[in-house]
Every structure is written in C-alpha cells, then in structure tokens.
Design an enzyme around this catalytic site. Sequence first.
Site, PDB file in Angstrom:
ATOM      1  N   TYR A 137      44.342  38.935  11.328  1.00 55.11           N
ATOM      2  CA  TYR A 137      43.795  39.541  10.103  1.00 55.11           C
ATOM      3  C   TYR A 137      44.960  40.291   9.461  1.00 55.11           C
ATOM      4  CZ  TYR A 137      40.223  42.242   7.441  1.00 55.11           C
ATOM      5  OH  TYR A 137      39.425  42.812   6.476  1.00 55.11           O
ATOM      6  N   HIS A 142      44.222  41.112   1.489  1.00 49.54           N
ATOM      7  CA  HIS A 142      42.883  40.670   1.884  1.00 49.54           C
ATOM      8  C   HIS A 142      42.112  41.796   2.569  1.00 49.54           C
ATOM      9  CE1 HIS A 142      39.597  38.257   3.404  1.00 49.54           C
ATOM     10  NE2 HIS A 142      39.906  38.609   4.644  1.00 49.54           N
ATOM     11  N   ASP A 242      39.650  28.413   7.785  1.00 46.29           N
ATOM     12  CA  ASP A 242      38.764  29.062   8.754  1.00 46.29           C
ATOM     13  C   ASP A 242      37.429  29.370   8.082  1.00 46.29           C
ATOM     14  OD1 ASP A 242      38.051  30.074  11.186  1.00 46.29           O
ATOM     15  OD2 ASP A 242      38.921  32.038  10.850  1.00 46.29           O
ATOM     16  N   GLN A 249      27.713  36.680   9.341  1.00 40.56           N
ATOM     17  CA  GLN A 249      28.688  37.614   9.908  1.00 40.56           C
ATOM     18  C   GLN A 249      28.314  39.066   9.647  1.00 40.56           C
ATOM     19  OE1 GLN A 249      32.730  36.674   8.962  1.00 40.56           O
ATOM     20  NE2 GLN A 249      33.559  38.516   9.894  1.00 40.56           N
ATOM     21  N   THR A 358      43.033  35.323   6.554  1.00 38.67           N
ATOM     22  CA  THR A 358      43.019  34.968   5.137  1.00 38.67           C
ATOM     23  C   THR A 358      44.268  35.476   4.424  1.00 38.67           C
ATOM     24  OG1 THR A 358      40.604  35.096   5.157  1.00 38.67           O
ATOM     25  CG2 THR A 358      41.682  35.113   3.007  1.00 38.67           C
TER      26      THR A 358
END
Length: 424
Positions: A137, A142, A242, A249, A358
């Site tokens: 991450y 992002h 992904d 989520q 991302t």
Amino acid sequence: MSRKISNSDKSWVQVSNDSDFPIQNLPFGVFKKGVNDLPHVGVAIGDKVLDLHALYSFGYLNDLPFGKSDFQNAYLNDMMSHGKKACSELRLRIYDLLHEANTELSSSSEHANHALYNQSDVIMMLPIKVGDYTDFYSSRDHATNVGTMFRDPDNALLPNWLHIPVGYHGRASSIVISGEPVIRPKGQQKPNKDEPPVFGPCKLLDFELEMAFVTFEGKPLGESITTKEADDYIFGMCLFNDWSARDIQTWEYVPLGPFLAKNFASSISPWIVTLDALEQFRLEGPKQEPKVFPYLEYEGNKHIDIKLEVSLTPDGGSENTICKSNYKHMYWNMNQQLAHHTINGCNIKCGDMMASGTISGPTPESYGSMLELSWRGTKPLQLNDGTERKFIQDGDTITMKGYCQNDEIRIGFGEVSSKILPAN
C-alpha cells in the site's frame, strides 16, 4: 561471449518502432502453440515469441546451466531457480542470437521457423507458479485520497504509513492471466449503517492499477534481505490489476483487513520484464520524512519511470482512457518493500509475487482506481457513448498498459485486460 546491449542495436526479427518488445527488452513468458500442446518458455521479440525449448533442443544454449525441463515447462519457476546471474546470462545469449549482426540462428531457416511464432497465434499462460502473494500500500497519493474520503482529511495517513511499507498477505490461487474473464463476487455488505447487513453481488466493483515484482529464491528462514541486496532477489515485473469489491471490504476489513473483497481475482500481464531491462529508467525517489529506520535506507536510484494507463470498454462499445499514471509516484520502492518483508526473518521463495498497491499520482487523471476517479461515486466518469460510471458494470473490460520510454528506446509490458461477467 554475449555482446553488450546498446539502445541503437537492432534485431534481424522485424520490430516496429512502437513495439513494447524491442531486442533491448526480451521479457519472459510461457506459451502453448495449441490447446493440446505442451507449454514452453518463450521470450517476446516484436510481435513474435521465441521458443526457448526449441533453442535448447537445437543446441543454442549449451553453454548455460539450464536443462530441457527448464524450458518445456508450465512455469518460469524452474528456469528462475538457477538464480539472477544465470538468468541474466540467458537473456544476453538470446540478445546475441537475435542481433542483426549474428547469423547463428537467422541463417538456418529450419531452426528459425521452428523457434519463432506469431504472438497472435499462440496461447499465453500464467507465467509464474505463485507460491505466496503480498500486496503493499505504497502510493502516498492513493493512501491520502482514501484517508481523506473515509477518515479525517487533516490526518489522512495513518500514524504508521510514513514509517513502514504497509502490506498484507493475499491469495495466490486466484491470480489469473490477462484475457481470463473475472466473475463479479458475492458477499456481505452494509450499505446503511443503521440497518442489518445484506448479502448479494458486489455493487461497488473496482480495479486497482498496480505493478508486481517476482522474486528469485530468497534467504533461509530467520535471515533478512537488505535494500542493497534486494535487486539480486528480484527477477522482473509485470502489470497487476488487483480487483477490489469496495462494499464487501468496507464491512469486513475491521479488524483484520482485506479478505473476500480481494481474494476473488487478481489479473496479471503474461510477460515478465526483467529488472535488467529496466535499469536505464531508474530515477530518484521522493524525499522520505520522517527519516526511515536504517534497514529501510537505500543508495542510488531505486524508483522506475513506468508510464501507465487504464481504459474501460463497455460491452460492445468503444475504449475510454480513464487513467494515466506512473510507477515513479510510489513512495516506498521495491528494495524497501522486500527489505521490510524479510526484516523479521520471513523467507522469500522462488516465484513469490509482491504487488505495489494502487498507483495514484497527484492529479485526478492519475488516480489508479474508480474509487478515486469517481471520488467514492460522487463524480461519475463520463464515457464517450454518453453513459456514466461510478464503479465497474457487468460487461465492462478493463485494460492496463505500461511502458518505459526515453529518446532512444521503449521497453513495454504489453497489457492486462479482463472482462467482468455477472455474478454466478
């Protein structure tokens, strides 16, 4: 003796100027000539694929430490098990055989015809038998966007984010090759906070624009890989989508993080571009403050300038470019990710895959997910057929492309493209 790679060199195999696969690239993949044929390891050159099993059978790879089973194989793992030095030497030998000044292979029409196929005529396979998959991450833009949307805009990054490359272990079994359709997942959602959860197909399906790297065999359990050593343990990179079920989520991730919202599918491009091919596109990374712990410090340019774009094509419609980003926007680089992953003694295996998280840039057109592009659905994207998208609909095809380019050469990754089918 293999010749030194130069950006001005050409191959005797015709390669168009805009090809992702000039002689300076030579990415590895696995293909089948037909449905009932055995899989072989191949290398992309222009719009062709070079069959390494054929090269080995004809005796062109005799001086290298590889065997027949390394190239007549459903995966690259056995070839990769020989390590970085051997794989680099293999790539240089292929470079030499394909160079316009070398007639070893080009002078034998029988051998050349049995070793070269049109990419359009072969079936590309999942190139890696992925043992373990980790998703990071590592894009600050992002993480800031998501934190702004869901938490406090003034404290968008969680307290740990600038200190460690945050990551989690994903599901390797559902990593699929480009072209394989993805079925919309089902699961629990809680659309209204004051009402009980509901069950059904995901309504907020999203892509995540990512890159992934693949590892050689690492160190024994209990030992760590340093940022200085990391390059020796990374074979290459591919494009990585992904897929994410945002509504599933949101309900499930507390307290242990992503689960069913992420493990239904991740899609990758078929060609693994070696780290060797990307060296000239390295650049300086962002200044990291606060100062990182010594094990995360690194020397040299470890970020890479990879231009990325995403398109959405409705069923029966035309292609819409919806994102243009760049891998250089990453805050944490691959060396830091691998060093952090192993600092506790975690053992890395040959064929492990680690995704970037991302990749978003600083401007709206560079956001790497529908969540950000539509700003949580409040700013729908306008498509060229007059329709709108907040998230991905059934029948939509998402295509990601990536390439490095300077004044002399283009090194590309091809594409990863997948169509969304309705939930079962």
